[in-house]
Design an enzyme around this catalytic site. Structure first.
Site, PDB file in Angstrom:
ATOM      1  N   HIS A 396       0.820  -1.221   0.000  1.00  0.00           N
ATOM      2  CA  HIS A 396       0.000   0.000   0.000  1.00  0.00           C
ATOM      3  C   HIS A 396       0.849   1.265   0.000  1.00  0.00           C
ATOM      4  O   HIS A 396       0.332   2.364  -0.230  1.00  0.00           O
ATOM      5  CB  HIS A 396      -0.934  -0.002   1.217  1.00  0.00           C
ATOM      6  N   ASP A 400      -2.176   1.968  -4.815  1.00  0.00           N
ATOM      7  CA  ASP A 400      -3.447   2.413  -4.247  1.00  0.00           C
ATOM      8  C   ASP A 400      -4.491   1.303  -4.385  1.00  0.00           C
ATOM      9  O   ASP A 400      -4.454   0.489  -5.319  1.00  0.00           O
ATOM     10  CB  ASP A 400      -3.946   3.661  -4.966  1.00  0.00           C
TER      11      ASP A 400
END
Length: 424
Positions: A396, A400
């Protein structure tokens, strides 16, 4: 008589010390030239150390799990003649099994020189009697196989190196009717009070370190999507029927590799490596797909290089070649490094959902779950379809959530409409 001293060899790549993973001999053993004496572990590979001489083992230089400097005394062997007065290093290692990013079962090892070996009474055929607390040498896969068959491993005679129990030893044991099935039924309900301590050394230690590093450094998140693979399974069956005899049988993996290649054209951020120390993301044009492969020493990840330039059958042949090399411990370091994205699958054992751990410094790993037939509603009708989940994980810090979802949806579309895999 003289003494031949073998020192810890220089394995290369600037390595100053290695971990002694396992002894294959003990004090008092007679050894022959080229017999494997020990396994040592570097940051990247498990290496076998062979004997350059015939003789008798008179001293071991360390215990499993001990980190030893290159050039330190590994083992002393009594030989005929004067021995090696210069105390040369061991010959070049003969086999490498590079460290995989993750593993499913522990690799156990016991110090070889801690005590004198217990005598074993060999009975008929493949059966051997050992002390109740004596642990025979066997790989994790063999131990699981024995457990599934209801066989007490300590009763099986091992024909492998240093008495290691092999799969064929289990088969021979069963063939001679020595299975635990003949034991009194009450034995299956007897209380057990035994305990076992397993050293975290060698391959297991390296894998544990990498898993811990990956989960501590990367911000993992997983995304699961359901895919209808009926059409692509029909295509695979058709191609195998038409070309299987001449080109080889296709599994689902080459189609998944092809889907990755096509989807990555629109999502290059997934085919990347993240150097979090330098704070640099490197996106790569070449698609080097790591394909997780189970072996006796754990889950290795051989790399299908330049998957973007391979046909289905080319990918299939390379996956098969690399998988066999990894399982046999013959894959080179180059063949198990340099991947840009990883594909992991447990095949029929794939379950419904999984949460694969990233293979750092990669930023994406695509996990394949098992195919099951389920009733689905298609155009208002309930029909039986072949369904499969993709359980994938992403970093992450780099990827995204929306992009991850779109990427997996793109793969889903390609697999559900397999003609689009080949339309340029």
């Amino acid at each position: 008589m003289g003494t031949h001293v073998i020192k810890m060899p220089d394995i290369g790549e600037g390595i100053a010390e290695v971990e002694l993973s396992q002894w294959h001999v003990k004090v008092g053993d007679l050894v022959v030239e080229d017999q494997v004496l020990a396994d040592v572990m570097t940051d990247k590979a498990m290496v076998d150390i062979p004997s350059p001489v015939h003789g008798k083992v008179i001293a071991l230089g360390g215990q499993p799990g001990e980190v030893m400097a290159v050039g330190s005394v590994l083992i002393s062997i009594e030989v005929e003649g004067a021995g090696n007065l210069k105390e040369s290093a061991a010959p070049a290692p003969v086999k490498q099994a590079p460290v995989a990013p993750k593993v499913e079962a522990a690799v156990e090892s016991k110090p070889a020189a801690a005590a004198a070996p217990r005598p074993a009474t060999v009975c008929q055929g493949p059966m051997v009697a050992r002390e109740a607390d004596e642990r025979p040498l066997a790989s994790p896969a063999v131990r699981k196989h024995a457990l599934d068959l209801g066989i007490q491993l300590r009763l099986v005679r091992g024909t492998g190196p240093a008495g290691r129990v092999l799969h064929e030893d289990l088969e021979a044991y069963l063939a001679q009717g020595q299975s635990n099935a003949s034991a009194p039924a009450a034995a299956a309900y007897a209380q057990r009070h035994d305990e076992e301590q397993i050293q975290v050394i060698g391959m297991r230690r390296k894998i544990a370190q990498r898993m811990q590093d990956a989960t501590q450094r990367a911000a993992h998140f997983s995304y699961v999507e359901e895919i209808d693979v009926t059409a692509i399974e029909e295509l695979r069956a058709h191609l195998n029927e038409k070309h299987g005899a001449s080109r080889g049988k296709l599994t689902l993996l080459p189609f998944l590799v092809r889907a990755l290649v096509v989807a990555l054209r629109d999502f290059p951020q997934m085919n990347a490596r993240y150097d979090d120390e330098a704070q640099v993301i490197t996106r790569l044009g070449a698609v080097h797909v790591g394909v997780a492969t189970q072996s006796d020493v754990g889950l290795m990840v051989p790399v299908v290089r330049h998957a973007e330039a391979r046909s289905l059958w080319d990918s299939a042949a390379e996956i098969s070649r690399l998988a066999n090399a990894a399982r046999n411990g013959k894959a080179s370091r180059d063949e198990l490094s340099g991947s840009t994205i990883t594909l992991t699958s447990l095949g029929a054992l794939g379950g419904i959902v999984s949460t694969p751990v990233l293979n750092l410094p990669e930023v994406a790993i695509v996990g394949v779950n098992k195919i099951v037939e389920r009733p689905m509603v298609v155009k208002g009708q309930v029909v039986i379809r072949k369904m499969m989940n993709l359980s994938s994980s992403f970093d992450h810090r780099v990827v995204d959530g929306m992009d991850a979802a779109l990427f997996i949806q793109a793969i889903r579309g390609l697999l559900e409409q397999p003609a689009t895999l080949f339309v340029e």
